[in-house]
Design an enzyme around this catalytic site. Structure first.
Site, PDB file in Angstrom:
ATOM      1  N   TYR A 120       0.810  -1.222   0.000  1.00 22.66           N
ATOM      2  CA  TYR A 120       0.000   0.000   0.000  1.00 22.66           C
ATOM      3  C   TYR A 120       0.841   1.268   0.000  1.00 22.66           C
ATOM      4  O   TYR A 120       2.047   1.228   0.162  1.00 22.66           O
ATOM      5  CB  TYR A 120      -1.043  -0.011   1.102  1.00 22.66           C
ATOM      6  CG  TYR A 120      -0.639  -0.070   2.551  1.00 22.66           C
ATOM      7  CD1 TYR A 120       0.657   0.097   3.000  1.00 22.66           C
ATOM      8  CD2 TYR A 120      -1.629  -0.290   3.524  1.00 22.66           C
ATOM      9  CE1 TYR A 120       0.968   0.055   4.340  1.00 22.66           C
ATOM     10  CE2 TYR A 120      -1.326  -0.339   4.872  1.00 22.66           C
ATOM     11  CZ  TYR A 120      -0.031  -0.152   5.279  1.00 22.66           C
ATOM     12  OH  TYR A 120       0.274  -0.186   6.608  1.00 22.66           O
ATOM     13  N   GLU A 121       0.159   2.378  -0.215  1.00 25.97           N
ATOM     14  CA  GLU A 121       0.783   3.690  -0.428  1.00 25.97           C
ATOM     15  C   GLU A 121       1.733   3.685  -1.627  1.00 25.97           C
ATOM     16  O   GLU A 121       2.772   4.329  -1.630  1.00 25.97           O
ATOM     17  CB  GLU A 121       1.522   4.170   0.837  1.00 25.97           C
ATOM     18  CG  GLU A 121       0.693   4.206   2.089  1.00 25.97           C
ATOM     19  CD  GLU A 121      -0.640   4.937   1.900  1.00 25.97           C
ATOM     20  OE1 GLU A 121      -0.747   5.774   0.991  1.00 25.97           O
ATOM     21  OE2 GLU A 121      -1.576   4.654   2.666  1.00 25.97           O
ATOM     22  N   GLY A 122       1.345   2.934  -2.643  1.00 25.55           N
ATOM     23  CA  GLY A 122       2.170   2.790  -3.836  1.00 25.55           C
ATOM     24  C   GLY A 122       3.058   1.573  -3.690  1.00 25.55           C
ATOM     25  O   GLY A 122       3.941   1.550  -2.840  1.00 25.55           O
TER      26      GLY A 122
END
Length: 596
Positions: A442-444
């Site tokens: 997550y978060e890229g």
């Protein structure tokens, strides 16, 4: 149950002995009065809170998870989470680095980041609730209107309200250009938001009286793609002009994801059913505004993995000193016992030292990066701000991707130290592994971070940011290259610096002919550059340890041993990574997609 002890001694070492944080901070007008004693006192109390209040809830949260009432759309967090959050708010912890104009304490970001490392080591799932709130605060502080700041920032600063970032939708994750959520303008200047979001961490819970959602959506006249995205603030309960709460807004939890890890955090499916929101910043410029929160979140995810690496190491090291299995290959080390403790075995030590080196190197990187962030935000020297900002931009994908990859390696190795017991829930090690796995996604995803580093941060400006990092490293190499005791650290650092320069140029040349060359090399490239940064910081730590080794303090002896392990056993992976990066796109793209 696993134990957690805040790594205060190592935090103090990095802050004061290696990076001279106070010396840097005193050059910044908002922090001119800061001193080491204040920083240490705050972190000592923060460590107690993490150890005594938050850590005992980690296995509870994992076992219980969150519960959704389908009728009311309300989520109940695990036993103890709400009470711990109330104590967090009562202690003033949410306000540490927030603006005094909104009730904050105005301490440097680096102090808050160190505190968050400890919270994450104690309980990542719990820490995500206040962590996301801080990101929402930063986004509104940077891009909110005066009215939005007045309504929301004091409550986010105090922790009375929490925040989220609502980006992902079922059809789009990283590719936000595919986003479909609609924003319809209303006569009163507000907007009605309609759509569905998924994977919204801390999206619904019972720990605070209101939740401030930052939502990406499209206006009716929005151009297609990422250039047509706007940012809105839509609270769970509407906020009256006097700051009191009004009616329930049309934004609610439609379901909870059943996940591999971080069970204690509510990962919500959020339904926007005509929710009332207000525009943050300019129309169609929402992605740039949200990047403030996204970059804060990427640094925060690095802290999550740093915390997990540290706590996994602590428990594995303690176990290895007590667990008796077999005899040392070089002869019994505890002849009075039926077997030797497993810490005598070379491969057990390799696993422990890998985790330790990644934890201590990661801590140095986190503090180094956040000190630069403080300079970017608070210096009155335009050149200092610009240079610091460039380095923060370069290092952010490294903090996110390298620390999370390393945590996966480290937590898995520490589980292995426990043998079969590591696979059993009661020891807590398997939770660390499961929790660590999400941080790479997550978060890229870490591939996205790698593309960001190579494509945008290095090739995108013809290496200007990378050269600023190289200048720092070259200056250190020049100063220490003549010191005999530093040769074992300086020489491999200088050698890798030259190889990174050559590799960057080579990939850039190939990318002109075939853009897929960037995608093929990016993941390997990020890890190589990350090791360059680690080698620089480990060399700096070794320099201090060498100077103080004669004090008799075993801390410095251990630091030198870990530094030597890093350079001998971990840094050499760069040779294989460079070779893989140079292999290019052909081996990856040659096979027809139908054959997969």
């Amino acid at each position: 149950m696993p134990q957690y002890n805040p790594p205060l001694r190592d935090l103090q070492f990095v802050l004061h002995e290696v990076l001279d944080a106070v010396g840097t901070l005193k050059q910044l007008p908002p922090h001119a009065d800061v001193d080491a004693e204040t920083i240490d006192a705050v972190l000592e109390e923060g460590g107690k809170f993490a150890r005594d209040v938050v850590a005992p809830l980690n296995p509870v949260g994992d076992a219980e998870g969150c519960t959704l009432d389908a009728a009311s759309h309300e989520v109940t967090t695990p036993t103890g989470f709400k009470d711990a959050y109330a104590r967090y708010v009562e202690g003033g912890w949410p306000a540490l680095s927030c603006d005094p104009d909104f009730g904050g304490q105005g301490l440097p970001h680096v102090v808050n980041q160190c505190f968050y490392e400890m919270l994450n080591g104690a309980n990542q799932a719990w820490t995500m609730y206040p962590g996301l709130s801080h990101g929402a605060y930063e986004a509104l502080h940077a891009h909110g209107s005066d009215e939005q700041k007045r309504l929301y920032l004091p409550k986010l600063t105090s922790g009375e309200w929490t925040g989220t970032m609502c980006l992902t939708e079922p059809q789009c994750g990283t590719d936000l250009g595919l986003l479909r959520t609609k924003a319809e303008p209303q006569a009163d200047g507000t907007y009605r938001l309609t759509g569905n979001k998924i994977f919204i961490s801390a999206g619904e819970h019972d720990m605070a009286e209101n939740i401030v959602h930052l939502v990406l959506a499209r206006l009716p006249d929005a151009p297609s793609g990422s250039k047509g995205i706007s940012l809105f603030v839509a609270p769970k309960f509407s906020v009256n002009p006097d700051g009191s709460l009004g009616a329930r807004n049309g934004i609610y939890c439609g379901g909870l994801e059943h996940k591999m890890g971080i069970h204690g955090n509510a990962t919500a499916q959020i339904v926007l059913d005509g929710a009332v929101g207000s525009l943050v910043g300019q129309p169609h410029k929402g992605l740039a505004a949200m990047f403030v929160m996204m970059n804060a979140a990427r640094l925060g995810v690095g802290m999550q993995s740093l915390g997990l690496t540290e706590v996994a190491y602590q428990n594995a090291a303690a176990y290895a000193k007590e667990r008796l299995q077999m005899r040392s290959l070089s002869g019994a080390k505890s002849p009075e016992q039926p077997a030797d403790p497993i810490i005598v075995h070379p491969d057990v030590r390799k696993m422990l030292l890998t985790a330790r080196a990644y934890a201590e190197g990661g801590r140095a990187l986190a503090v180094f990066t956040t000190l630069l962030l403080d300079q970017e935000l608070a210096s009155d020297d335009e050149t200092v701000r610009a240079d610091a900002g460039d380095l923060v931009a370069l290092l952010t994908p490294i903090v996110k991707a390298f620390l999370t990859d390393n945590a996966w390696i480290a937590t898995s190795a520490c589980l292995q130290v426990f043998g079969g017991h590591g696979y059993v829930r009661e020891w807590g090690m398997e939770q660390f592994v499961r929790d660590a796995r999400i941080n790479m996604i997550y978060e890229g995803t870490n591939t996205i971070q790698s593309l960001d580093l190579l494509g945008r941060k290095v090739l995108g400006d013809n290496g200007a940011k990378l050269k600023k990092l190289g200048k720092l490293i070259a200056g250190f190499v020049e100063d220490e290259g003549v010191v005999e005791s530093m040769q074992e650290f300086v020489n491999p650092l200088a050698d890798l610096g030259e190889k990174v320069t050559k590799l960057s140029t080579e990939i850039g040349m190939k990318a002109f002919q075939n853009p897929d060359e960037v995608g093929a090399a990016a993941v390997d490239y990020l890890r190589v550059v990350s090791h360059l940064v680690f080698a620089y910081l480990w060399a700096r730590m070794a320099k201090v340890a060498l100077e103080k080794e004669g004090s008799g303090d075993p801390f410095y002896t251990a630091k030198l041993a870990t530094a030597r392990f890093y350079f001998a056993k971990l840094l050499p992976e760069t040779a294989a990574l460079i070779r893989s990066a140079r292999a290019g796109a052909a081996p990856l793209m040659a096979m027809d997609a139908a054959l997969f």
